[in-house]
Design a protein around this motif. Structure first.
Motif, PDB file in Angstrom:
ATOM      1  N   LEU A   1      43.253  37.781  26.825  1.00  0.00           N
ATOM      2  CA  LEU A   1      42.655  39.180  28.550  1.00  0.00           C
ATOM      3  C   LEU A   1      42.563  38.508  29.559  1.00  0.00           C
ATOM      4  CD1 LEU A   1      39.534  41.200  26.462  1.00  0.00           C
ATOM      5  CD2 LEU A   1      41.859  41.399  26.546  1.00  0.00           C
ATOM      6  N   PRO A   2      41.888  36.621  30.263  1.00  0.00           N
ATOM      7  CA  PRO A   2      42.063  36.674  31.396  1.00  0.00           C
ATOM      8  C   PRO A   2      43.124  37.273  31.825  1.00  0.00           C
ATOM      9  CG  PRO A   2      40.662  34.757  30.157  1.00  0.00           C
ATOM     10  CD  PRO A   2      41.341  36.054  29.200  1.00  0.00           C
ATOM     11  N   TYR A   3      44.130  36.116  31.352  1.00  0.00           N
ATOM     12  CA  TYR A   3      45.515  36.290  31.514  1.00  0.00           C
ATOM     13  C   TYR A   3      46.372  37.391  32.123  1.00  0.00           C
ATOM     14  CZ  TYR A   3      45.886  31.119  30.004  1.00  0.00           C
ATOM     15  OH  TYR A   3      45.691  29.762  29.590  1.00  0.00           O
ATOM     16  N   ALA A   4      46.007  38.890  30.662  1.00  0.00           N
ATOM     17  CA  ALA A   4      46.251  39.486  30.799  1.00  0.00           C
ATOM     18  C   ALA A   4      45.984  40.694  32.567  1.00  0.00           C
ATOM     19  CB  ALA A   4      45.825  40.599  29.560  1.00  0.00           C
ATOM     20  N   TYR A   5      44.430  40.351  32.311  1.00  0.00           N
ATOM     21  CA  TYR A   5      43.663  40.645  33.548  1.00  0.00           C
ATOM     22  C   TYR A   5      44.901  40.153  35.215  1.00  0.00           C
ATOM     23  CZ  TYR A   5      40.337  40.810  37.457  1.00  0.00           C
ATOM     24  OH  TYR A   5      39.893  41.987  39.316  1.00  0.00           O
ATOM     25  N   ILE A   6      44.826  38.646  34.990  1.00  0.00           N
ATOM     26  CA  ILE A   6      45.240  37.326  35.828  1.00  0.00           C
ATOM     27  C   ILE A   6      47.060  38.705  36.637  1.00  0.00           C
ATOM     28  CG2 ILE A   6      46.440  36.033  37.525  1.00  0.00           C
ATOM     29  CD1 ILE A   6      44.083  34.330  35.511  1.00  0.00           C
ATOM     30  N   ILE A   7      48.011  38.921  35.451  1.00  0.00           N
ATOM     31  CA  ILE A   7      48.896  39.074  35.487  1.00  0.00           C
ATOM     32  C   ILE A   7      48.865  41.103  36.333  1.00  0.00           C
ATOM     33  CG2 ILE A   7      51.194  39.340  34.087  1.00  0.00           C
ATOM     34  CD1 ILE A   7      50.512  37.515  32.850  1.00  0.00           C
ATOM     35  N   ILE A   8      47.969  41.491  35.504  1.00  0.00           N
ATOM     36  CA  ILE A   8      48.244  42.791  35.861  1.00  0.00           C
ATOM     37  C   ILE A   8      48.225  43.013  37.133  1.00  0.00           C
ATOM     38  CG2 ILE A   8      47.172  45.645  35.182  1.00  0.00           C
ATOM     39  CD1 ILE A   8      47.399  44.408  31.923  1.00  0.00           C
ATOM     40  N   SER A   9      46.365  42.379  37.200  1.00  0.00           N
ATOM     41  CA  SER A   9      45.964  43.191  38.460  1.00  0.00           C
ATOM     42  C   SER A   9      47.013  42.633  39.774  1.00  0.00           C
ATOM     43  CB  SER A   9      44.892  42.615  39.166  1.00  0.00           C
ATOM     44  OG  SER A   9      44.799  40.676  38.555  1.00  0.00           O
ATOM     45  N   ILE A  10      47.351  40.771  39.481  1.00  0.00           N
ATOM     46  CA  ILE A  10      48.002  40.360  40.906  1.00  0.00           C
ATOM     47  C   ILE A  10      49.706  41.372  41.065  1.00  0.00           C
ATOM     48  CG2 ILE A  10      49.602  39.118  41.767  1.00  0.00           C
ATOM     49  CD1 ILE A  10      47.499  36.726  40.455  1.00  0.00           C
ATOM     50  N   THR A  11      49.918  41.501  40.484  1.00  0.00           N
ATOM     51  CA  THR A  11      51.468  42.516  40.059  1.00  0.00           C
ATOM     52  C   THR A  11      51.232  43.686  40.597  1.00  0.00           C
ATOM     53  OG1 THR A  11      52.034  41.181  38.154  1.00  0.00           O
ATOM     54  CG2 THR A  11      53.181  43.834  38.819  1.00  0.00           C
ATOM     55  N   ALA A  12      49.900  44.692  40.624  1.00  0.00           N
ATOM     56  CA  ALA A  12      49.633  46.186  40.657  1.00  0.00           C
ATOM     57  C   ALA A  12      49.479  45.702  42.327  1.00  0.00           C
ATOM     58  CB  ALA A  12      48.602  46.345  40.136  1.00  0.00           C
ATOM     59  N   TYR A  13      48.824  44.696  42.514  1.00  0.00           N
ATOM     60  CA  TYR A  13      48.097  44.592  43.842  1.00  0.00           C
ATOM     61  C   TYR A  13      49.013  44.890  44.472  1.00  0.00           C
ATOM     62  CZ  TYR A  13      46.134  43.539  48.031  1.00  0.00           C
ATOM     63  OH  TYR A  13      45.232  42.605  49.337  1.00  0.00           O
ATOM     64  N   ASN A  14      50.747  44.140  44.266  1.00  0.00           N
ATOM     65  CA  ASN A  14      51.566  43.706  44.903  1.00  0.00           C
ATOM     66  C   ASN A  14      52.641  44.632  45.171  1.00  0.00           C
ATOM     67  OD1 ASN A  14      54.753  42.430  44.866  1.00  0.00           O
ATOM     68  ND2 ASN A  14      52.990  41.109  46.389  1.00  0.00           N
ATOM     69  N   TYR A  15      52.326  44.873  44.297  1.00  0.00           N
ATOM     70  CA  TYR A  15      53.523  46.579  44.138  1.00  0.00           C
ATOM     71  C   TYR A  15      53.121  47.792  44.778  1.00  0.00           C
ATOM     72  CZ  TYR A  15      55.317  51.156  42.334  1.00  0.00           C
ATOM     73  OH  TYR A  15      55.755  52.101  42.004  1.00  0.00           O
ATOM     74  N   LEU A  16      51.273  48.365  44.737  1.00  0.00           N
ATOM     75  CA  LEU A  16      51.259  49.074  45.708  1.00  0.00           C
ATOM     76  C   LEU A  16      50.828  49.036  47.302  1.00  0.00           C
ATOM     77  CD1 LEU A  16      47.864  49.724  43.968  1.00  0.00           C
ATOM     78  CD2 LEU A  16      50.421  51.137  43.754  1.00  0.00           C
ATOM     79  N   GLU A  17      50.979  47.341  47.641  1.00  0.00           N
ATOM     80  CA  GLU A  17      50.896  46.987  48.885  1.00  0.00           C
ATOM     81  C   GLU A  17      52.342  46.803  49.359  1.00  0.00           C
ATOM     82  OE1 GLU A  17      49.217  42.431  50.877  1.00  0.00           O
ATOM     83  OE2 GLU A  17      50.807  43.189  49.624  1.00  0.00           O
ATOM     84  N   PHE A  18      53.669  46.595  48.656  1.00  0.00           N
ATOM     85  CA  PHE A  18      54.531  46.751  49.149  1.00  0.00           C
ATOM     86  C   PHE A  18      55.106  48.282  49.699  1.00  0.00           C
ATOM     87  CE2 PHE A  18      59.465  47.115  48.730  1.00  0.00           C
ATOM     88  CZ  PHE A  18      59.855  45.826  49.372  1.00  0.00           C
ATOM     89  N   LEU A  19      54.905  49.307  47.979  1.00  0.00           N
ATOM     90  CA  LEU A  19      54.835  50.772  48.892  1.00  0.00           C
ATOM     91  C   LEU A  19      53.592  51.691  50.379  1.00  0.00           C
ATOM     92  CD1 LEU A  19      54.964  51.783  44.714  1.00  0.00           C
ATOM     93  CD2 LEU A  19      56.359  51.350  46.420  1.00  0.00           C
ATOM     94  N   ARG A  20      52.488  50.973  50.267  1.00  0.00           N
ATOM     95  CA  ARG A  20      51.822  51.364  50.924  1.00  0.00           C
ATOM     96  C   ARG A  20      53.215  51.050  52.718  1.00  0.00           C
ATOM     97  NH1 ARG A  20      48.402  49.512  54.213  1.00  0.00           N
ATOM     98  NH2 ARG A  20      46.231  50.929  55.026  1.00  0.00           N
ATOM     99  N   CYS A  21      53.022  50.578  52.144  1.00  0.00           N
ATOM    100  CA  CYS A  21      54.056  49.400  53.901  1.00  0.00           C
ATOM    101  C   CYS A  21      55.199  50.042  53.941  1.00  0.00           C
ATOM    102  CB  CYS A  21      54.334  47.880  53.857  1.00  0.00           C
ATOM    103  SG  CYS A  21      52.450  47.349  53.686  1.00  0.00           S
TER     104      CYS A  21
END
Length: 605
Positions: free
Chosen positions: A496-516
């Motif tokens: 779970l810690p690995y899944a949380y880190i990978i999913i959260s970072i990827t999602a944040y990076n993706y949404l940040e890119f779209l927002r820009c």
């Protein structure tokens, strides 16, 4: 900081919105009138082959056409290649400017580069006078383009054309781009245009080059420009732009001055940095060249903690701060408008410029503080970043201004090789800053806001990020091929810690890119290019720094092959020339492919 700057709306090529009452009052031109400071505009080029003269003069013409009193503008072209081709192109641009500037003034032209303007503008239909003027100025520009390209194609200026300007006598004893005397030529000394208005001063400079003297790349050219301009115009405000970054907004100077002339905070500001934007970025940014997140997120964050980095182009400086002045937070600082008002422009004839040429000689800086405490710093491929850091460490602040209408537009890399080479230079230079005496890790402590130090460190550690990235991109594949369990099983709670880190970072990076303003495919391309850069550009930058390789400054070619351009428009990856950087990318891909095929074979067996 109090913001008193206009946000210039994006407008079409033929018109602009009229300013509101608030905008009219805010602009320094309307607040200070004839007391506005003079501005010196620096354009730098180095090689007429990879930086075509026609592109260079289009940039020069764009900065000459700013909506600012022309008698207070001086434009300097630094030609580090010392090319008669570039000089010829500038002499022709000087003639064309007498027609181009009145046209820009009368019809509120945007963008200010004639090449960019005629590429997007259509002949007007509603105004007869405007239509006639458009046809005339377009024909004049085509004639200018044909003359310059004809000379460029043959690689020399014919004798008949050399007789048109006495400045070509400077090339009679010319030897090579790396071995020649200093040249300073004033092509326009506030001459009048076709309507009787003053033109900006236009100066050509090629600093002296000798094989036995290290020339310090762009930093050396900029310092020579600072010295030469101090004797000709001595504008208290300096703008420097690369030769491929043309002006896209006529209000850029006035916007920048709003920061410098701010009554409350203006005395703290050393430089105003505009973002690097590019006109040739494809929809999905196949090489991640837009620097979208850096421009829209990172630099805005730094703007809130004493200001952004100096990135080498699109930046307005105070001349006295580039000369080594430290900040003194006393009540008598202010915007220094009275001092700017008292400075006088100098009218030099060509004979007087011969005495100024010594300021552009290769021995002038010997036993001086130039490149150390005065001017741009030497000894680093990213002289802009280390210069900005030293300015921040002297107590000054900077401003990042990202208007709605891009202030400058340049040309992004169109091949993978160009992208990797460019980022190798950047990451190597940033790493050299980290291990130098100006390192933010120790030199900046107590001098600069901790948040800004972290911002500098983020870039300084680019090269070192190559090692964990290579491990992450190769070792898991090898472990999978050899049945080595590297991560917990999916059924385990420790997964779970690995899944949380990978999913959260990827999602944040993706949404940040779209927002820009990016696209999903653009985000995917951006992630892919970052992997390529970290496992090739950053790795070689780290190795070169450790091994002490010779300092180099590779200029990106601005010449685009037709076939390469077509593939770039289709967003097809072009590897370009073979190099160790592209080999590193290919090797990594082959290793991962072999591991994948091996695992598939084991499963089937």
């Amino acid at each position: 900081m109090v913001r008193s700057v206009l946000d210039v709306d994006s407008v079409g090529p033929m018109e602009s919105d009229p300013p509101s009452d608030l905008q009219t009052e805010a602009h320094p031109k309307n607040r200070f009138g004839n007391e506005l400071p003079r501005v010196d505009l620096f354009v730098c080029t180095a090689d007429p082959v990879i930086e075509p003269p026609m592109m260079v003069v289009s940039t020069v013409l764009s900065v000459m056409a700013y909506d600012y009193p022309p008698e207070k503008l001086s434009v300097y072209l630094s030609d580090d290649g010392g090319s008669e081709l570039t000089f010829y192109a500038l002499t022709q641009a000087a003639i064309f400017s007498k027609h181009w500037l009145p046209y820009c003034r009368n019809y509120k032209v945007e963008p200010l580069s004639p090449a960019a303007y005629f590429k997007s503008a259509a002949s007007p239909r509603d105004h007869t006078k405007h239509r006639q003027d458009f046809i005339v100025i377009q024909r004049l520009f085509e004639d200018l383009k044909n003359r310059i390209e004809k000379v460029t194609n043959i690689g020399r200026v014919p004798k008949k054309l050399r007789l048109e300007h006495q400045g070509f006598l400077e090339w009679d004893s010319f030897t090579s781009p790396r071995d020649h005397a200093a040249i300073v030529q004033i092509l326009l000394d506030h001459d009048e245009d076709t309507e009787g208005h003053s033109l900006p001063k236009l100066v050509y400079m090629a600093r002296e080059k000798r094989p036995d003297h290290f020339h310090n790349f762009k930093a050396g050219a900029m310092n020579a420009l600072i010295r030469v301009s101090s004797m000709i115009s001595n504008g208290p405000i300096i703008l420097n732009v690369d030769c491929d970054m043309y002006s896209n907004s006529s209000d850029t100077i006035k916007d920048a001055l709003c920061f410098f002339l701010d009554e409350e905070k203006g005395h703290e500001i050393a430089f105003v940095q505009y973002p690097q934007c590019f006109e040739n970025i494809t929809k999905n940014e196949v090489y991640g060249g837009s620097l979208r997140v850096l421009r829209e997120v990172d630099f805005h964050g730094l703007d809130g903690i004493d200001g952004p980095l100096y990135v080498g182009t699109g930046c307005f400086h105070r001349r006295d701060i580039l000369s080594g002045k430290s900040f003194c937070n006393s009540s008598d600082q202010g915007s220094k408008l009275t001092d700017w008002k008292s400075e006088k422009d100098t009218h030099c004839n060509q004979r007087e410029t011969e005495n100024i040429q010594i300021l552009a000689s290769c021995t002038f800086e010997s036993d001086t503080e130039w490149g150390k405490e005065i001017g741009l710093k030497y000894g680093c491929p990213v002289e802009d970043v280390i210069t900005g850091l030293s300015i921040h460490c002297r107590g000054w602040k900077s401003v990042f201004h990202n208007p709605k209408r891009n202030a400058f537009l340049g040309v992004a890399a169109t091949t993978l090789d160009q992208t990797l080479v460019q980022h190798k230079r950047w990451s190597e230079g940033d790493l050299m800053i980290l291990i130098s005496k100006y390192s933010p890790a120790w030199y900046g402590i107590g001098r600069v806001h901790p948040g800004l130090l972290m911002g500098y460190m983020m870039y300084c550690l680019w090269a070192t990020s190559s090692l964990p990235t290579i491990y992450y991109s190769i070792v898991p594949s090898l472990c999978l091929l050899n049945d080595v369990q590297l991560f917990p099983q999916v059924s385990s709670i420790w997964f779970l810690p690995y899944a949380y880190i990978i999913i959260s970072i990827t999602a944040y990076n993706y949404l940040e890119f779209l927002r820009c303003g990016g696209t999903t495919r653009g985000w995917w391309n951006d992630r892919r290019i970052w992997l390529y850069k970290r496992t090739s550009s950053y790795l070689f930058a780290l190795l070169d720094t450790i091994l002490g390789s010779d300092l180099s400054f590779v200029i990106s070619s601005k010449v685009i092959d037709t076939d390469v351009h077509e593939r770039y428009e289709k967003e097809m990856i072009e590897f370009g020339v073979s190099s160790p950087l592209s080999i590193a990318v290919a090797t990594q891909s082959i290793i991962n492919m072999i591991c994948f095929l091996g695992v598939c074979y084991k499963i089937n067996v």
